[in-house]
Design a protein around this motif. Structure first.
Motif, PDB file in Angstrom:
ATOM      1  N   MET A   1       0.814  -1.217   0.000  1.00 54.94           N
ATOM      2  CA  MET A   1       0.000   0.000   0.000  1.00 54.94           C
ATOM      3  C   MET A   1       0.849   1.270   0.000  1.00 54.94           C
ATOM      4  SD  MET A   1      -2.972  -0.961   2.741  1.00 54.94           S
ATOM      5  CE  MET A   1      -3.574   0.744   2.703  1.00 54.94           C
ATOM      6  N   TRP A   2       2.117   1.165  -0.400  1.00 56.07           N
ATOM      7  CA  TRP A   2       3.014   2.322  -0.293  1.00 56.07           C
ATOM      8  C   TRP A   2       2.476   3.532  -1.058  1.00 56.07           C
ATOM      9  CZ3 TRP A   2       5.059   4.733  -4.527  1.00 56.07           C
ATOM     10  CH2 TRP A   2       5.024   4.036  -5.732  1.00 56.07           C
ATOM     11  N   ALA A   3       1.807   3.281  -2.187  1.00 55.61           N
ATOM     12  CA  ALA A   3       1.262   4.397  -2.963  1.00 55.61           C
ATOM     13  C   ALA A   3       0.171   5.121  -2.168  1.00 55.61           C
ATOM     14  CB  ALA A   3       0.706   3.893  -4.291  1.00 55.61           C
ATOM     15  N   TRP A   4      -0.715   4.340  -1.519  1.00 56.81           N
ATOM     16  CA  TRP A   4      -1.774   4.941  -0.713  1.00 56.81           C
ATOM     17  C   TRP A   4      -1.210   5.641   0.512  1.00 56.81           C
ATOM     18  CZ3 TRP A   4      -6.354   6.198  -2.166  1.00 56.81           C
ATOM     19  CH2 TRP A   4      -7.004   5.475  -3.182  1.00 56.81           C
ATOM     20  N   VAL A   5      -0.151   5.064   1.094  1.00 52.95           N
ATOM     21  CA  VAL A   5       0.504   5.704   2.238  1.00 52.95           C
ATOM     22  C   VAL A   5       1.038   7.077   1.826  1.00 52.95           C
ATOM     23  CG1 VAL A   5       2.440   5.563   3.851  1.00 52.95           C
ATOM     24  CG2 VAL A   5       1.116   3.509   3.321  1.00 52.95           C
ATOM     25  N   LEU A   6       1.660   7.110   0.649  1.00 46.03           N
ATOM     26  CA  LEU A   6       2.206   8.365   0.140  1.00 46.03           C
ATOM     27  C   LEU A   6       1.089   9.368  -0.149  1.00 46.03           C
ATOM     28  CD1 LEU A   6       4.890   9.689  -0.666  1.00 46.03           C
ATOM     29  CD2 LEU A   6       4.518   8.853  -2.992  1.00 46.03           C
ATOM     30  N   ILE A   7       0.012   8.881  -0.760  1.00 45.85           N
ATOM     31  CA  ILE A   7      -1.119   9.769  -1.096  1.00 45.85           C
ATOM     32  C   ILE A   7      -1.754  10.349   0.162  1.00 45.85           C
ATOM     33  CG2 ILE A   7      -3.472   9.797  -2.038  1.00 45.85           C
ATOM     34  CD1 ILE A   7      -2.501   7.777  -4.143  1.00 45.85           C
ATOM     35  N   LEU A   8      -1.997   9.477   1.160  1.00 41.82           N
ATOM     36  CA  LEU A   8      -2.623   9.946   2.401  1.00 41.82           C
ATOM     37  C   LEU A   8      -1.721  10.918   3.159  1.00 41.82           C
ATOM     38  CD1 LEU A   8      -4.261   6.639   3.689  1.00 41.82           C
ATOM     39  CD2 LEU A   8      -5.449   8.674   2.857  1.00 41.82           C
ATOM     40  N   THR A   9      -0.416  10.638   3.149  1.00 46.72           N
ATOM     41  CA  THR A   9       0.525  11.520   3.847  1.00 46.72           C
ATOM     42  C   THR A   9       0.571  12.893   3.192  1.00 46.72           C
ATOM     43  OG1 THR A   9       1.879   9.604   4.487  1.00 46.72           O
ATOM     44  CG2 THR A   9       2.900  11.769   4.630  1.00 46.72           C
ATOM     45  N   ILE A  10       0.698  12.908   1.862  1.00 38.80           N
ATOM     46  CA  ILE A  10       0.755  14.188   1.135  1.00 38.80           C
ATOM     47  C   ILE A  10      -0.584  14.922   1.235  1.00 38.80           C
ATOM     48  CG2 ILE A  10       1.025  15.237  -1.151  1.00 38.80           C
ATOM     49  CD1 ILE A  10       2.994  12.999  -1.813  1.00 38.80           C
ATOM     50  N   SER A  11      -1.687  14.171   1.108  1.00 45.09           N
ATOM     51  CA  SER A  11      -3.016  14.792   1.189  1.00 45.09           C
ATOM     52  C   SER A  11      -3.247  15.408   2.570  1.00 45.09           C
ATOM     53  CB  SER A  11      -4.105  13.765   0.895  1.00 45.09           C
ATOM     54  OG  SER A  11      -3.969  13.256  -0.416  1.00 45.09           O
ATOM     55  N   GLY A  12      -2.886  14.654   3.613  1.00 44.13           N
ATOM     56  CA  GLY A  12      -3.037  15.176   4.970  1.00 44.13           C
ATOM     57  C   GLY A  12      -2.221  16.435   5.181  1.00 44.13           C
ATOM     58  N   SER A  13      -0.991  16.430   4.677  1.00 46.01           N
ATOM     59  CA  SER A  13      -0.134  17.608   4.794  1.00 46.01           C
ATOM     60  C   SER A  13      -0.744  18.803   4.071  1.00 46.01           C
ATOM     61  CB  SER A  13       1.254  17.294   4.217  1.00 46.01           C
ATOM     62  OG  SER A  13       2.075  18.430   4.276  1.00 46.01           O
ATOM     63  N   GLY A  14      -1.236  18.578   2.850  1.00 53.21           N
ATOM     64  CA  GLY A  14      -1.834  19.663   2.075  1.00 53.21           C
ATOM     65  C   GLY A  14      -3.098  20.210   2.713  1.00 53.21           C
ATOM     66  N   ILE A  15      -3.961  19.301   3.188  1.00 50.16           N
ATOM     67  CA  ILE A  15      -5.236  19.731   3.792  1.00 50.16           C
ATOM     68  C   ILE A  15      -4.993  20.546   5.057  1.00 50.16           C
ATOM     69  CG2 ILE A  15      -7.319  18.896   4.960  1.00 50.16           C
ATOM     70  CD1 ILE A  15      -7.293  16.523   2.973  1.00 50.16           C
ATOM     71  N   PHE A  16      -4.096  20.068   5.902  1.00 51.54           N
ATOM     72  CA  PHE A  16      -3.800  20.790   7.141  1.00 51.54           C
ATOM     73  C   PHE A  16      -3.132  22.123   6.845  1.00 51.54           C
ATOM     74  CE2 PHE A  16      -4.319  18.247  11.137  1.00 51.54           C
ATOM     75  CZ  PHE A  16      -5.118  17.261  10.580  1.00 51.54           C
ATOM     76  N   TYR A  17      -2.302  22.177   5.821  1.00 45.67           N
ATOM     77  CA  TYR A  17      -1.637  23.427   5.458  1.00 45.67           C
ATOM     78  C   TYR A  17      -2.661  24.463   4.996  1.00 45.67           C
ATOM     79  CZ  TYR A  17       1.417  26.708   2.987  1.00 45.67           C
ATOM     80  OH  TYR A  17       2.051  27.835   2.558  1.00 45.67           O
ATOM     81  N   VAL A  18      -3.567  24.041   4.106  1.00 44.13           N
ATOM     82  CA  VAL A  18      -4.597  24.951   3.602  1.00 44.13           C
ATOM     83  C   VAL A  18      -5.518  25.395   4.727  1.00 44.13           C
ATOM     84  CG1 VAL A  18      -6.598  25.137   2.070  1.00 44.13           C
ATOM     85  CG2 VAL A  18      -4.515  24.027   1.257  1.00 44.13           C
ATOM     86  N   ARG A  19      -5.896  24.434   5.592  1.00 46.07           N
ATOM     87  CA  ARG A  19      -6.775  24.776   6.710  1.00 46.07           C
ATOM     88  C   ARG A  19      -6.107  25.774   7.652  1.00 46.07           C
ATOM     89  NH1 ARG A  19      -8.783  20.622  11.341  1.00 46.07           N
ATOM     90  NH2 ARG A  19      -6.654  21.056  12.028  1.00 46.07           N
ATOM     91  N   ALA A  20      -4.800  25.592   7.890  1.00 46.20           N
ATOM     92  CA  ALA A  20      -4.076  26.507   8.769  1.00 46.20           C
ATOM     93  C   ALA A  20      -4.061  27.920   8.186  1.00 46.20           C
ATOM     94  CB  ALA A  20      -2.645  26.006   8.983  1.00 46.20           C
ATOM     95  N   ARG A  21      -3.898  28.012   6.864  1.00 45.58           N
ATOM     96  CA  ARG A  21      -3.896  29.332   6.220  1.00 45.58           C
ATOM     97  C   ARG A  21      -5.276  29.985   6.278  1.00 45.58           C
ATOM     98  NH1 ARG A  21       0.561  30.904   3.268  1.00 45.58           N
ATOM     99  NH2 ARG A  21      -0.729  32.543   2.375  1.00 45.58           N
ATOM    100  N   MET A  22      -6.317  29.169   6.030  1.00 45.10           N
ATOM    101  CA  MET A  22      -7.671  29.717   6.000  1.00 45.10           C
ATOM    102  C   MET A  22      -8.170  30.107   7.394  1.00 45.10           C
ATOM    103  SD  MET A  22      -9.510  27.216   3.198  1.00 45.10           S
ATOM    104  CE  MET A  22     -11.072  28.094   3.328  1.00 45.10           C
ATOM    105  N   GLN A  23      -7.772  29.337   8.392  1.00 46.03           N
ATOM    106  CA  GLN A  23      -8.264  29.592   9.739  1.00 46.03           C
ATOM    107  C   GLN A  23      -7.369  30.521  10.554  1.00 46.03           C
ATOM    108  OE1 GLN A  23      -8.842  25.775  11.598  1.00 46.03           O
ATOM    109  NE2 GLN A  23     -10.724  25.329  10.450  1.00 46.03           N
TER     110      GLN A  23
END
Length: 459
Positions: free
Chosen positions: A31-53
């Motif tokens: 599942m390394w591809a999904w691990v990478l996707i979830l890690t990058i997605s989580g990083s991006g979502i939290f980054y955007v949320r931090a900027r917006m909030q």
């Protein structure tokens, strides 16, 4: 005796834990591809949320000494005065939240500032055992925080006088307009938190799959889940392709085939020959639960292995919906069983002998390919003509191998089971879920055919 049983139980528990950890690491790697996707997605979502909030918080504060007025001092006793100063400061800080709750101070500040409401957060604190009082105002606007603080300083004594009495507040220090927010921009920290969250989510998902996704992963699982014996395990072949044209064919006749692959089919062949001799079997049905488990590759190589041992063997590709045996044997397309059952050609025109298969003359193998693809193969497989074809082959051969469609998906295998003496179930390692495999075996059980055993493919 009891100690031996306890030791055996502890050993089994250790094996189970070790197996679970091994399965976890194996699935996690897959599942390394999904691990990478979830890690990058989580990083991006939290980054955007931090900027917006993100909202900056500025704190303006001032520190005072609290002293009683001179006419309140008694007999010039400075010690008593200092004690009262300290008590006054502590009492002012203690009563400050209640003053704010009452809304009196905020209304005065709002009126003084000419606004309808005070947006900042007003707090007060006192240094223990001193007469030092600090008033602070926190707001999203630095200048507004400072203006609010000045208004609080102006109006606070008049509000607190009712509770504490008349006191003098002498300012020692103030921050002025705050130059920097209390919470500086740190979006990278949010991105790191998101990456960790995504990674942990991938780990939890992997753990859930390990616990809930039951598949056949080793030879012992065939007996454990399928309640039948394991005839053997076919090793997975890792192809080293230098060019697109030089692809390894997974057949025993390939001179580059791995020795482990050859040995695996020798072992399977010996067990099948033993069953055939013991239970007087000649015709074997090869099937699987799902498509993609390698049952056609197993059927072709089993037929080749039996023929190489000096037996007369007939291989019939009965998977009319998806015939692949011809491709595995590297033969050109042409007519086959489908056209025979449709009475378009004669069987003699479709049979392929050892010479055409590139086998030595002493190897006696007849191959009847599937022909063109048919949407509903079971309709033709259950005819009298199909029965006569198999009976004709049985008259000549020592063994007849029927490569059937997956039993877990279609009824073709159940129809063909009436012509076979025994069935062999091919299971790809860590592929089909156990409940799918059991469904396929239950479908075969309806025909009351004997299950000779299972073959683990890709071990």
């Amino acid at each position: 005796m009891g100690n031996q049983e306890n030791e055996k139980s502890q050993e089994m528990e250790l094996i189970d834990i070790t197996g679970l950890l091994s399965d976890y690491l194996r699935i996690f790697r897959k599942m390394w591809a999904w691990v990478l996707i979830l890690t990058i997605s989580g990083s991006g979502i939290f980054y955007v949320r931090a900027r917006m909030q993100y909202q900056p918080r500025y704190t303006a504060s001032a520190t005072f000494t609290i002293n009683i007025q001179s006419d309140q001092q008694v007999g010039g006793n400075s010690g008593s005065s200092n004690f009262f100063d300290n008590s006054a400061a502590e009492q002012m800080a203690t009563t400050f939240p209640y003053i704010l709750t009452s809304g009196v101070l905020k209304r005065k500040v709002a009126k003084d500032m000419g606004t309808g409401v005070v947006t900042g957060n007003i707090e007060a604190s006192v240094v223990e055992n001193t007469n030092l009082l600090t008033i602070s105002v926190t707001d999203v606007d630095a200048e507004r925080a400072y203006v609010t603080l000045q208004s609080v300083i102006k109006n606070y004594p008049s509000v607190s006088e009712v509770i504490v009495g008349k006191v003098n507040m002498e300012m020692l220090d103030e921050t002025g307009i705050p130059p920097k927010p209390d919470n500086p921009r740190d979006f990278k920290r949010g991105a790191v938190k998101g990456a960790v969250f995504g990674f942990l989510l991938a780990m939890a998902w992997t753990a859930l799959l390990v616990v809930t996704r039951r598949t056949v992963r080793k030879e012992e699982d065939i007996h454990r889940w399928m309640h039948t014996r394991c005839l053997g395990a076919v090793p997975e072949i890792h192809e080293k392709r230098r060019t697109r044209s030089s692809q390894m064919r997974k057949v025993l006749t390939d001179p580059k085939i791995d020795e482990k692959f050859l040995e695996a089919f020798r072992m399977i062949r010996n067990k099948i020959e033993y069953s055939a001799h013991t239970y007087h079997m000649k015709t074997f049905l090869i099937t699987s639960a799902l498509a993609g488990e390698g049952k056609s590759t197993v059927a072709v190589n089993l037929a080749l292995s039996l023929a190489q041992s000096g037996k007369k063997v007939v291989l019939i590709d009965c998977d009319l919906r998806h015939p692949t045996d011809r491709k595995i044997l590297d033969l050109d397309s042409g007519d086959g069983l489908a056209e025979i059952l449709e009475k378009k050609v004669k069987m003699s025109e479709c049979l392929i002998g050892s010479t055409e298969l590139g086998l030595p003359s002493d190897v006696e193998l007849l191959f009847l390919p599937g022909g063109s693809t048919m949407k509903d193969g079971s309709e033709f497989l259950g005819t009298e003509l199909m029965k006569r074809i198999i009976e004709k082959m049985e008259e000549w051969a020592d063994y007849v191998i029927l490569d059937s469609a997956p039993a877990g998906l279609l009824t073709d295998a159940v129809v063909l089971a009436q012509y076979a003496d025994g069935a062999i179930f091919v299971v790809r390692k860590d592929f089909a879920r156990v409940d799918y495999i059991m469904d396929g075996m239950e479908h075969l059980a309806e025909s009351r055919i004997q299950i000779v055993g299972g073959i683990l493919n890709g071990a």
